[in-house]
Every structure is written in C-alpha cells, then in structure tokens.
Design an enzyme around this catalytic site. Sequence first.
Site, PDB file in Angstrom:
ATOM      1  N   SER A 157       0.869  -1.183   0.000  1.00 55.15           N
ATOM      2  CA  SER A 157       0.000   0.000   0.000  1.00 55.15           C
ATOM      3  C   SER A 157       0.901   1.226   0.000  1.00 55.15           C
ATOM      4  O   SER A 157       2.065   1.146   0.424  1.00 55.15           O
ATOM      5  CB  SER A 157      -0.861   0.004   1.265  1.00 55.15           C
ATOM      6  OG  SER A 157      -1.471   1.269   1.454  1.00 55.15           O
TER       7      SER A 157
ATOM      8  N   TYR B 269      -1.745  -0.133  10.282  1.00 54.50           N
ATOM      9  CA  TYR B 269      -1.853  -0.673   8.911  1.00 54.50           C
ATOM     10  C   TYR B 269      -0.638  -0.257   8.089  1.00 54.50           C
ATOM     11  O   TYR B 269      -0.044  -1.075   7.377  1.00 54.50           O
ATOM     12  CB  TYR B 269      -3.150  -0.172   8.280  1.00 54.50           C
ATOM     13  CG  TYR B 269      -3.331  -0.517   6.821  1.00 54.50           C
ATOM     14  CD1 TYR B 269      -3.727  -1.796   6.434  1.00 54.50           C
ATOM     15  CD2 TYR B 269      -3.127   0.436   5.824  1.00 54.50           C
ATOM     16  CE1 TYR B 269      -3.912  -2.115   5.087  1.00 54.50           C
ATOM     17  CE2 TYR B 269      -3.314   0.135   4.480  1.00 54.50           C
ATOM     18  CZ  TYR B 269      -3.703  -1.142   4.119  1.00 54.50           C
ATOM     19  OH  TYR B 269      -3.889  -1.445   2.792  1.00 54.50           O
TER      20      TYR B 269
END
Length: 253
Positions: free
Chosen positions: A148, A162
């Site tokens: 990501s 995250y």
Amino acid sequence: MTNAAGNRPVAIVTGGSRGIGRACALGLADDGYDVVVNYAGNKAAADEVVAAILAKGRKAAAVQGDVGVESDVLRIFAAADALGPLGVLVNNAGVIDVVCRVEAMSVERLTRMMTINIIGSFLCAREAVKRLSTKHGGKGGAIVNLSSIAPTLGAPGQYVDYAAAKGAIDAFTLGLGREVAAEGIRVNAVRPGLIETDIHASGGIPDRVKQLESTIPIQRGGTAEEVAECVRWLASGKASYVLGSVITVSGGR
Ligand code: NAP
C-alpha cells in the site's frame, strides 16, 4: 498453457472474493491460470468469482480460510495442489481497522492487524516457496504481494498500524525476493493508492475515496482492475527481470 500431464498452472489469490483480489482472480483466469479463490467469510462472493472463472473455461475452487491461521493456510494450499501445479501466489488478503490514534490501539487490534497482514503473507509465501522453488523440485513461479502507499505516508491519526504492517510487506518483498531469486521465483509487490473497494467501509469510511479524490493528482480513485493489471504483469513472464520491486499504482498520490 499446460504441463506434460495436461494441467494448467494454478494461481492462488488470497482474499479473491472481493475488490482487488477478485479482479486478480478473474484476470489471472484470462491469462490461462486455474484459480483458487480464497475468502474469509463471504462465500456468496467467492462462489460468484468461481462461477465467472468456470464460465471462462478454467478450473476454480472457492476455499474459505483465514490467512492468519496456519491450519487454514495449509488447507488453501492443499486445495490448490488438487487443482494442479502451483504457478502464482497473490498475497492479497488484507484488513484495515477503524480510524484510531496509536495510544488508543488495543493489543487485540494490533494482533489482528499484524497477524492477517504480515503473518498471513509469510505463511502463504512459505507454502508457495515449498512448491515453486527449484531447490524443492519445483519449476519456479511468481509471488505478488499487496502492499500500500500507506507506509510512504505513515497514515497518522488514522491507521499507523496498517501503514506499519504494509511497511513490513515492502521489506518482506525485497528480502524473500532476494532469498529465492536463484530458485526460479520472482517476488514483487504492488503498492496501490486509493482504490474503490469495500475496504474503506470496513474501516468505517465508505466514501473515503470520494472524500480524498482532490488530493490524488489524477483526480480520481483507482479501480480494482487497474491494480490487477499490474499484479498480472508482475506474475507474467513479461516481468522476467523484475524482482524484489514494489510498484506504485496510485494515480500519483
Ligand atoms: P476488500 O475489498 O476489503 O476485500 C478483502 C478481501 O480479503 C475479501 O476477499 C475478504 O474475504 C478477504 N479477507 C479479509 N480478511 C481475510 C483473512 N483473514 N483471510 C483471508 N481472506 C481475508 O479489500 P481490497 O481493497 O480489495 O484490498 C486488497 C488488498 O489491497 C489488501 O491487502 C489491502 O490492504 C490492499 N490495498 C487496498 C487499497 C484500497 O484502497 N482498496 C489500497 C492499498 C492497498 P471476504 O469476502 O470473505 O470478506
């Protein structure tokens, strides 16, 4: 694309029932793979993907399993073995959590975040290497991890856990890539930006992509298919000299 026994190579897509994983599963079927569509709980969504792949004339199986649970991972790979020789693993399954500052993060949240996003990817890659590595009698193949852009931004005030988990995936991609490069396996990753999928609703902000659209240089969120294009390319022989790389697909964000 078949081997001497008439088997097509198999691709495993973890979290293949929805979003980016779904687009990867359908795209890899178009590229000639039989596909194991792993899912966590949404059987109907996984069955729909399997039906679409069968309609393309490929084999497919929906396999429930939590990638963070070792026995589930072994079951997912056993299902793949039953379909044919493994060629590709897409380590796609991943989760976010609701917006939260670090000082409020519970150990339960952190454990889930790291277990699914990091340990799940390690466990699946471990099983893939046992099957793909020429050191273990395999014929080589490709592993593509879903990272990501979060580690490049840090996600302060939102999802630092995250971002940290995906940062680990970047290091994992480089390390494992170099570890198994001489054994016929290419390990790479894709780093998506803001992509229109259900993941944002699972983090409590269903319209997150719309909210942040103006911060994306290309002025819109990406589609799951646009990410899957890159995954498919990395999995293919066209990316034969690409190894340990993390490719950004973020509309410039
Ligand atoms: P999504 O729409 O929320 O779909 C998640 C998929 O993962 C579903 O198929 C879900 O299965 C499965 N899954 C969830 N937990 C699992 C577990 N423990 N074990 C096995 N499968 C599990 O997610 P997405 O947006 O497509 O994201 C896919 C990947 O891209 C993730 O790694 C994510 O971090 C990454 N990513 C996404 C974006 C974005 O903006 N969307 C940006 C950067 C990176 P069920 O259908 O059964 O629930």
